[in-house]
Design a protein around this motif. Structure first.
Motif, PDB file in Angstrom:
ATOM      1  N   ILE A 136       4.028 -21.724  30.684  1.00  0.00           N
ATOM      2  CA  ILE A 136       3.014 -21.152  29.803  1.00  0.00           C
ATOM      3  C   ILE A 136       2.410 -22.267  28.977  1.00  0.00           C
ATOM      4  CG2 ILE A 136       2.569 -19.534  27.920  1.00  0.00           C
ATOM      5  CD1 ILE A 136       5.032 -17.975  28.826  1.00  0.00           C
ATOM      6  N   THR A 137       1.099 -22.374  29.018  1.00  0.00           N
ATOM      7  CA  THR A 137       0.427 -23.392  28.217  1.00  0.00           C
ATOM      8  C   THR A 137       0.319 -22.909  26.776  1.00  0.00           C
ATOM      9  OG1 THR A 137      -1.728 -22.449  28.772  1.00  0.00           O
ATOM     10  CG2 THR A 137      -0.912 -24.242  30.159  1.00  0.00           C
ATOM     11  N   THR A 138       0.095 -23.837  25.875  1.00  0.00           N
ATOM     12  CA  THR A 138      -0.068 -23.498  24.466  1.00  0.00           C
ATOM     13  C   THR A 138      -1.270 -22.590  24.293  1.00  0.00           C
ATOM     14  OG1 THR A 138       0.842 -25.639  23.839  1.00  0.00           O
ATOM     15  CG2 THR A 138      -0.408 -24.464  22.151  1.00  0.00           C
ATOM     16  N   PRO A 139      -1.172 -21.542  23.458  1.00  0.00           N
ATOM     17  CA  PRO A 139      -2.308 -20.655  23.259  1.00  0.00           C
ATOM     18  C   PRO A 139      -3.578 -21.414  22.900  1.00  0.00           C
ATOM     19  CG  PRO A 139      -0.368 -19.797  22.157  1.00  0.00           C
ATOM     20  CD  PRO A 139      -0.010 -21.166  22.645  1.00  0.00           C
ATOM     21  N   VAL A 140      -4.701 -20.950  23.448  1.00  0.00           N
ATOM     22  CA  VAL A 140      -5.973 -21.615  23.235  1.00  0.00           C
ATOM     23  C   VAL A 140      -6.434 -21.438  21.796  1.00  0.00           C
ATOM     24  CG1 VAL A 140      -8.376 -21.732  23.982  1.00  0.00           C
ATOM     25  CG2 VAL A 140      -6.583 -21.195  25.643  1.00  0.00           C
ATOM     26  N   SER A 141      -6.883 -22.537  21.181  1.00  0.00           N
ATOM     27  CA  SER A 141      -7.460 -22.449  19.845  1.00  0.00           C
ATOM     28  C   SER A 141      -8.932 -22.078  19.974  1.00  0.00           C
ATOM     29  CB  SER A 141      -7.323 -23.788  19.121  1.00  0.00           C
ATOM     30  OG  SER A 141      -5.964 -24.127  18.959  1.00  0.00           O
ATOM     31  N   ARG A 144     -15.244 -24.389  18.544  1.00  0.00           N
ATOM     32  CA  ARG A 144     -16.126 -24.407  17.385  1.00  0.00           C
ATOM     33  C   ARG A 144     -17.165 -23.291  17.508  1.00  0.00           C
ATOM     34  NH1 ARG A 144     -18.640 -30.036  15.543  1.00  0.00           N
ATOM     35  NH2 ARG A 144     -16.401 -30.333  15.237  1.00  0.00           N
ATOM     36  N   GLY A 145     -17.342 -22.564  16.430  1.00  0.00           N
ATOM     37  CA  GLY A 145     -18.301 -21.465  16.429  1.00  0.00           C
ATOM     38  C   GLY A 145     -17.655 -20.106  16.580  1.00  0.00           C
ATOM     39  N   LEU A 146     -16.430 -20.070  17.110  1.00  0.00           N
ATOM     40  CA  LEU A 146     -15.708 -18.813  17.227  1.00  0.00           C
ATOM     41  C   LEU A 146     -14.729 -18.686  16.058  1.00  0.00           C
ATOM     42  CD1 LEU A 146     -15.000 -18.511  21.061  1.00  0.00           C
ATOM     43  CD2 LEU A 146     -16.963 -17.725  19.728  1.00  0.00           C
ATOM     44  N   HIS A 216     -20.497 -13.377  22.405  1.00  0.00           N
ATOM     45  CA  HIS A 216     -19.184 -14.013  22.566  1.00  0.00           C
ATOM     46  C   HIS A 216     -18.055 -13.036  22.903  1.00  0.00           C
ATOM     47  CE1 HIS A 216     -20.786 -17.827  21.170  1.00  0.00           C
ATOM     48  NE2 HIS A 216     -21.321 -17.212  20.129  1.00  0.00           N
ATOM     49  N   HIS A 217     -18.379 -11.802  23.221  1.00  0.00           N
ATOM     50  CA  HIS A 217     -17.337 -10.803  23.465  1.00  0.00           C
ATOM     51  C   HIS A 217     -16.356 -11.262  24.532  1.00  0.00           C
ATOM     52  CE1 HIS A 217     -15.610  -7.152  25.366  1.00  0.00           C
ATOM     53  NE2 HIS A 217     -15.460  -6.781  24.114  1.00  0.00           N
ATOM     54  N   ALA A 218     -16.841 -11.771  25.647  1.00  0.00           N
ATOM     55  CA  ALA A 218     -15.954 -12.198  26.739  1.00  0.00           C
ATOM     56  C   ALA A 218     -15.067 -13.359  26.310  1.00  0.00           C
ATOM     57  CB  ALA A 218     -16.777 -12.588  27.966  1.00  0.00           C
ATOM     58  N   CYS A 219     -15.585 -14.214  25.427  1.00  0.00           N
ATOM     59  CA  CYS A 219     -14.791 -15.342  24.929  1.00  0.00           C
ATOM     60  C   CYS A 219     -13.624 -14.832  24.089  1.00  0.00           C
ATOM     61  CB  CYS A 219     -15.656 -16.272  24.089  1.00  0.00           C
ATOM     62  SG  CYS A 219     -17.162 -16.838  24.903  1.00  0.00           S
ATOM     63  N   TYR A 220     -13.925 -13.885  23.211  1.00  0.00           N
ATOM     64  CA  TYR A 220     -12.879 -13.337  22.359  1.00  0.00           C
ATOM     65  C   TYR A 220     -11.858 -12.539  23.153  1.00  0.00           C
ATOM     66  CZ  TYR A 220     -15.377 -14.691  18.109  1.00  0.00           C
ATOM     67  OH  TYR A 220     -15.962 -15.419  17.101  1.00  0.00           O
ATOM     68  N   ARG A 221     -12.274 -11.907  24.228  1.00  0.00           N
ATOM     69  CA  ARG A 221     -11.323 -11.164  25.067  1.00  0.00           C
ATOM     70  C   ARG A 221     -10.301 -12.113  25.679  1.00  0.00           C
ATOM     71  NH1 ARG A 221      -9.812  -6.923  23.953  1.00  0.00           N
ATOM     72  NH2 ARG A 221      -9.246  -6.293  26.051  1.00  0.00           N
ATOM     73  N   GLU A 222     -10.719 -13.335  25.990  1.00  0.00           N
ATOM     74  CA  GLU A 222      -9.769 -14.341  26.501  1.00  0.00           C
ATOM     75  C   GLU A 222      -8.848 -14.829  25.395  1.00  0.00           C
ATOM     76  OE1 GLU A 222     -11.073 -17.574  28.977  1.00  0.00           O
ATOM     77  OE2 GLU A 222     -12.878 -16.470  29.572  1.00  0.00           O
ATOM     78  N   LEU A 223      -9.413 -15.030  24.219  1.00  0.00           N
ATOM     79  CA  LEU A 223      -8.612 -15.543  23.111  1.00  0.00           C
ATOM     80  C   LEU A 223      -7.621 -14.513  22.588  1.00  0.00           C
ATOM     81  CD1 LEU A 223     -11.270 -17.447  20.974  1.00  0.00           C
ATOM     82  CD2 LEU A 223      -9.249 -18.466  22.010  1.00  0.00           C
ATOM     83  N   TYR A 224      -8.088 -13.267  22.415  1.00  0.00           N
ATOM     84  CA  TYR A 224      -7.277 -12.232  21.762  1.00  0.00           C
ATOM     85  C   TYR A 224      -7.288 -10.947  22.593  1.00  0.00           C
ATOM     86  CZ  TYR A 224      -8.825 -15.472  18.080  1.00  0.00           C
ATOM     87  OH  TYR A 224      -9.141 -16.583  17.366  1.00  0.00           O
ATOM     88  N   GLY A 242     -17.233 -16.306  29.281  1.00  0.00           N
ATOM     89  CA  GLY A 242     -15.867 -16.612  28.886  1.00  0.00           C
ATOM     90  C   GLY A 242     -15.810 -17.944  28.172  1.00  0.00           C
ATOM     91  N   LEU A 243     -14.596 -18.396  27.877  1.00  0.00           N
ATOM     92  CA  LEU A 243     -14.420 -19.632  27.110  1.00  0.00           C
ATOM     93  C   LEU A 243     -14.960 -20.863  27.816  1.00  0.00           C
ATOM     94  CD1 LEU A 243     -10.818 -19.053  25.697  1.00  0.00           C
ATOM     95  CD2 LEU A 243     -12.964 -19.017  24.419  1.00  0.00           C
ATOM     96  N   ALA A 244     -15.056 -20.796  29.141  1.00  0.00           N
ATOM     97  CA  ALA A 244     -15.570 -21.955  29.881  1.00  0.00           C
ATOM     98  C   ALA A 244     -16.984 -22.307  29.437  1.00  0.00           C
ATOM     99  CB  ALA A 244     -15.543 -21.672  31.382  1.00  0.00           C
TER     100      ALA A 244
END
Length: 253
Positions: A136-141, A144-146, A216-224, A242-244
């Motif tokens: 498991i990789t470290t949770p993504v931070s 910038r901007g999110l 940014h909805h798809a980005c936040y779904r990946e984060l949280y 997504g975050l990419a």
């Protein structure tokens, strides 16, 4: 550096120590998921110093057939055929490597009265070693901007509330109660402008806030992924997949 050191420590553990550490980690992560779910529902939760404590053993008579008296950790270890009276030496080895801490106290259990209890807690290094062992990789931070978890949870609540918004200040209806003022300030005092609009002791998302949520909805779904955040009603031009998409940040977003 912690992740690198964690991988190094994991490689040095024997199979039994790895099993114990990963089992404790599994119970720890289940507790964390439960706390996140409760927080997303705006429920009161205990401090991390309490819920991070994993009950390892409660010294009551154990029924081998019914499994009575075994904790979640012990049940998991028994299914793997690895729990026996000598398990204390394995805990001691994990403590010596500073992968866990242990608390010895007493708890009242009916009908036995007060009985000894052992609770363990993963250290930062212990959690890193367990993550390394499970790949498991470290949770993504947040890029910038999110925003951080609690700010986005508030943003999602306000999005669901729509134009009516939420009431600022204490109310008997917790569903209608806005997030704390400190959280609202994080949404208001952003570099790109306020994501909220205040009116008549209520608060709702501003046009900028709704736009931020939709883009940014798809980005936040990946984060949280555990936060209840419905898909936006409309997908605006330039919405992120997504975050990419934050590797090269589009201008004006």
């Amino acid at each position: 550096m912690t992740a690198v050191k964690g991988a190094k420590v994991w490689a040095e553990l024997n199979e039994r120590q790895r099993l114990y550490l990963s089992t404790i980690f599994g119970v720890d992560q289940a507790a964390e998921a439960n706390i996140r779910a409760r927080s997303a529902r705006w429920e009161r939760t205990p401090t991390a110093s309490e819920w991070r404590q994993v009950t390892y053993d409660i010294k009551v008579p154990k029924d081998a057939q019914l499994g009575v008296g075994y904790t979640s950790v012990q049940h998991t270890l028994r299914r793997q055929g690895e729990h026996d009276p000598g398990s204390g030496s394995t805990l001691a080895a994990l403590k010596k490597r500073e992968l866990i801490t242990a608390t010895y106290d007493q708890v009242e259990v009916f009908p036995f009265g007060w009985v000894p209890r052992i609770r363990v807690r993963l250290t930062t290094l212990g959690r890193a070693a367990a993550r390394a062992g499970k790949g498991i990789t470290t949770p993504v931070s947040p890029p910038r901007g999110l925003m951080a978890r609690w700010s986005f949870a508030a943003l999602a609540r306000l999005y669901v509330a729509g134009e009516r918004g939420l009431h600022i200040g204490p109310t008997s209806d917790r569903v209608d109660e806005a997030p704390s003022w400190n959280t609202l300030l994080h949404l208001r005092d952003r570099r790109e402008g306020s994501l909220i609009y205040e009116f008549e002791h209520r608060v709702r998302l501003s046009d900028l806030g709704r736009g931020h949520y939709s883009v940014h909805h798809a980005c936040y779904r990946e984060l949280y992924p555990d936060i209840d955040a419905p898909s936006p009603a409309e997908q605006p031009d330039g919405a992120h997949a997504g975050l990419a998409d934050h590797r090269v940040r589009p201008s004006g977003v």
